[in-house]
Write an enzyme that holds these catalytic residues in place. Structure first.
Site, mmCIF file in Angstrom:
data_model
loop_
_atom_site.group_PDB
_atom_site.id
_atom_site.type_symbol
_atom_site.label_atom_id
_atom_site.label_comp_id
_atom_site.label_asym_id
_atom_site.label_seq_id
_atom_site.Cartn_x
_atom_site.Cartn_y
_atom_site.Cartn_z
ATOM 1 N N ASP A 303 -24.839 23.054 -4.751
ATOM 2 C CA ASP A 303 -24.222 21.813 -5.210
ATOM 3 C C ASP A 303 -24.464 20.752 -4.128
ATOM 4 O OD1 ASP A 303 -22.896 19.918 -6.694
ATOM 5 O OD2 ASP A 303 -21.141 21.138 -7.099
HETATM 6 C C1 BGC Z 1 -20.968 18.165 -8.704
HETATM 7 C C2 BGC Z 1 -21.995 18.800 -9.617
HETATM 8 C C3 BGC Z 1 -23.040 17.791 -9.979
HETATM 9 C C4 BGC Z 1 -23.660 17.239 -8.719
HETATM 10 C C5 BGC Z 1 -24.748 16.223 -8.974
HETATM 11 C C6 BGC Z 1 -21.623 17.469 -7.520
HETATM 12 O O1 BGC Z 1 -20.714 16.765 -6.765
HETATM 13 O O2 BGC Z 1 -20.063 19.149 -8.259
HETATM 14 O O3 BGC Z 1 -21.358 19.305 -10.756
HETATM 15 O O4 BGC Z 1 -24.003 18.387 -10.799
HETATM 16 O O5 BGC Z 1 -22.657 16.621 -7.944
HETATM 17 O O6 BGC Z 1 -24.234 15.051 -9.472
#
Ligand code: BGC
Length: 764
Positions: A303
């Site tokens: 993530d």
């Molecule tokens: C979130 C993810 C997301 C990613 C990209 C993160 O902060 O937890 O779910 O896909 O950002 O935007």
């Protein structure tokens, strides 16, 4: 010096190389690389590219950056442009225009040494331009076909705009309404969550066949966030999850596994730790369980800065150590953290990470690029004309409208306050901060949906009743967080002139989603003050709630005449809600998360354990039981609950035999379902079971099947469920998944607290 290779020449080179070289299948600490597609030709092409790559270029493929944009158009951030120019980026996300994506792809393909195309990702969560109801809402429709279709539409729109990869579906189980990200998931139940995960993966990826990834209408999907991100203590985002392996396997993991079994191409690691190990550094989770046990062969992305966060988590000394832990655990791509590209080459030289692990990660990433057809034509997804034709089409709008009406849940409807039919001749006061609002409707993860294009409820109702006998008066009454006595007086005056009041209240869209946690999940006090004043007029009041989570509606449940939970409904919100209010659509939504009586009951979920001191629900005040002194242990509205404008009865539930073997056996459950009211409607018939004795404690109820069926007024039908030995398997004391002998109960029910139609049976 840069080499300029056109993609066609490049691909020819790749094919030739593949034909003459004997492809070496890599082996590594993570074992022999096995391709996602199982397609030998693709494996050879992957290997032939890998052979050309330097270590640095390989690590570049494992690197993802987020695009930044200036107001005047796409401008790449200085941070990552140099990497792009050197061919050291595997994927970019948040690049949001055909023109911008084309420019970046051009640099990657035409201006770097090897010309490897970029994978473009985006959070396409519940729609891209056409925004559908938030995933939690859609799940309340219990309509898997519809959910698959909305994911398909999201893919069609996004893929026309140059996106190849979505970071969805989010399949985290949500038992805690304080946690803002419950809006992205399918609620509290592992069975339903698994079905929804499957439907969404199939929708995004275009089916089970890997070749459908080549279609220009599909996206590579991501099962996220592995694992148990929703088990964060006290609902605080990114917080620690402390849970047993039983609970992890029996409750949290099934939806991820269902996503894998539906063929999801990628997983995203979750931010949280489980039992002391952050997911991003968890080799057991990412390699032993995901790859070795489940057989997942796609790739895993961290993530956003999840790798860097291993330092504050306290398992990595510094970012270099974090990168090593992550890649050795089985993380293949670093989202935005730049740790891999900065440190991994050195780690390989020092022998802390094997080059074979790097090779395997790169192979998996390259394979997806081959499957998406990017090596054959890196610009194939970029077509402004197609984007125009495939955006917000009448068919997509129609699906979105239907998705709204089938997602709203009627929680209360005393004296048939709803519907307000076009023939009713009523004067209706339309009140509330979310009545004439379009900005909040799309919810937090709204893709590229234009918030101004979403249809306010006021507009939906105005169009609905145009030319009818119904008269509408509008007064806002309050904003989401503030009101004045003048505003309340104006709303009260409108209510006095009306026969009925409909108030659209709720949360700001920013109050749910990521990093949006609330400890008080009631409607803000100014809205309740307004509702009190409206109720004092003596007119019936219908509350339409818009929120990204179950709210504490205890006071509203006591006070209001009707409550319609409308979540954040997206682009067609106003029309879909108007269809329900006017009775053109009979509400069929059923809750997928329990609504608490107050925040102190959280986490609250129907599939809880019995405890050694279970509470007698007919007499909850008995001392020294697992109860509360100040409220019931039951939720305000249980999982599976929702009303309709008609009523249903389930009777004559039967099973074809009383005993079931632990293996290769099944019983057939039948019941009669009848629409006992005066209008046509849909019911979600739910099958629950309970194992009374087992090697580990089992939930008091578990959903094992459901069917959504339409019945005309007065019509009845027999429903049939098959329950197999495998359906009743769980991870027991030895942590093996199997079906154990024991006494069982089952219910054919209208919701999780409906105990009529109970049947005993045995597993032997
Ligand atoms: C979130 C993810 C997301 C990613 C990209 C993160 O902060 O937890 O779910 O896909 O950002 O935007």
């Amino acid at each position: 010096m840069r080499k300029y290779i056109t993609s066609t020449v490049y691909v020819l080179a790749v094919i030739l190389l593949a034909a003459c070289g004997s492809p070496s299948s890599g082996t590594s600490g993570n074992g022999k690389w096995q391709s996602f597609s199982g397609d030998k030709r693709i494996e050879q092409r992957v290997d032939s590219v890998l052979k050309l790559m330097t270590l640095e270029e390989k690590i570049g493929q494992m690197t993802q950056f987020s695009a930044n944009w200036s107001i005047t158009g796409p401008v790449m951030s200085d941070d990552f442009q140099p990497y792009l120019e050197k061919g050291l980026i595997g994927s970019i996300f948040n690049a949001t225009s055909v023109e911008g994506i084309r420019r970046m792809q051009q640099i990657a393909v035409e201006e770097t040494r090897l010309g490897i195309p970029i994978l473009f990702g985006q959070d396409v969560i519940h729609g891209y331009k056409t925004i559908f109801p938030i995933p939690l809402a859609e799940a309340c429709s219990w309509d898997l076909e519809m959910m698959q279709r909305t994911a398909e539409i999201a893919a069609i729109e996004a893929a026309s705009d140059g996106i190849n990869w979505t970071f969805a579906p989010m399949v985290d189980i949500g038992r805690d309404a304080r946690w803002g990200r419950v809006m992205e998931g399918a609620g509290e139940d592992p069975y339903l969550g698994s079905k929804v995960a499957e439907a969404r993966v199939l929708g995004f990826q275009g089916g089970r066949d890997v070749n459908s990834l080549r279609e220009l209408t599909t996206l590579l999907a991501t099962g996220k966030h592995l694992a148990a991100y929703g088990a964060a203590e006290s609902g605080r985002d990114y917080n620690t999850a402390e849970l047993s392996e039983h609970t992890l396997r029996n409750v949290y993991l099934p939806p991820y596994q269902a996503a894998h079994e539906a063929g999801v191409g990628t997983f995203m690691a979750s931010f949280n730790e489980i039992n002391g190990v952050p997911a991003t550094a968890d080799r057991w989770l990412m390699t032993e369980m995901l790859r070795n046990e489940w057989g997942f062969k796609g790739f895993v992305v961290s993530d956003y800065t999840g790798v860097n966060e291993l330092v504050p988590h306290g398992v990595a000394r510094d970012e270099k150590h974090a990168a090593e832990l992550a890649v050795n655990a089985g993380i293949d791509m670093d989202m935005t953290g730049a740790t891999f590209i900065k440190y991994l080459a050195e780690s390989v030289k020092e022998g802390k990470v094997s080059e074979k692990s790097i090779d395997n990660a790169v192979r998996s990433i390259l394979e997806m690029k081959f499957l998406l057809g990017l090596f054959d034509d890196p610009y194939r997804y970029l077509d402004e004309e197609r984007a125009k034709q495939n955006t917000m089409t009448p068919e997509f709008m129609e699906t979105a409208r239907k998705a709204v009406s089938s997602s709203v849940v009627l929680l209360k409807n005393d004296n048939q306050t709803l519907p307000v039919t076009k023939e009713s001749g009523k004067t209706v006061a339309l009140i509330g901060p979310l009545m004439n609002d379009s900005i909040n409707l799309n919810g937090e993860w709204a893709g590229l949906g234009d918030r101004n294009k979403s249809v306010p409820i006021l507009k939906g109702l105005t169009e609905k009743y145009e030319g009818s006998t119904v008269r509408l008066i509008y007064a806002e009454g309050s904003s989401i967080t503030e009101t004045t006595s003048a505003k309340i007086a104006e709303a009260v005056a409108a209510a006095r002139r009306a026969d009925i009041v409909i108030a659209a209240m709720g949360e700001d869209f920013n109050w749910s989603g990521e990093a949006a946690v609330r400890t008080d999940i009631r409607l803000p006090e100014p809205q309740r003050e307004l509702l009190r004043a409206l109720k004092e007029t003596g007119k019936p009041v219908v509350l339409v709630t818009l929120s990204g989570r179950p709210l504490d509606l205890s006071w509203e449940d006591e006070t209001m005449d009707a409550i319609l939970q409308a979540w954040f409904p997206g682009t067609q919100g106003g029309h879909g809600i108007a269809d329900v209010i006017a009775g053109d659509y009979n509400p069929s939504g059923r809750l997928v998360m329990s609504f608490p009586r107050n925040v102190g009951q959280i986490p609250i979920y129907y599939n809880q354990k019995n405890t050694g001191r279970p509470v007698d629900l007919n007499n909850e005040s008995v001392d020294y039981k697992s109860n509360y002194l100040d409220t019931s242990i039951t939720p305000l509205y249980p999982f599976g609950y929702g009303l309709s404008y008609t009523t249903f009865g389930i009777s004559n539930a039967q099973i074809d035999k009383k005993t079931l073997k632990t293996e290769d056996d099944k019983i057939t459950v039948t019941a009669n379902v009848r629409n006992t009211g005066e209008v046509d409607g849909e019911i979600v018939v739910q099958l629950y079971t309970r194992q009374l004795v087992a090697s580990v404690t089992r939930p008091v109820k578990e959903l094992k099947g459901f069917q959504k069926i339409a019945l005309k007024a007065g019509q009845s039908r027999q429903v049939t469920f098959e329950l197999t030995s495998d359906d009743l398997a769980f991870y027991g004391i030895d942590m093996q998944k199997k079906t154990e002998p024991g006494n069982m109960k089952l219910w054919v029910a209208q919701h999780s607290a409906d105990n009529s139609n109970e049947i005993d049976f045995w597993i032997e």
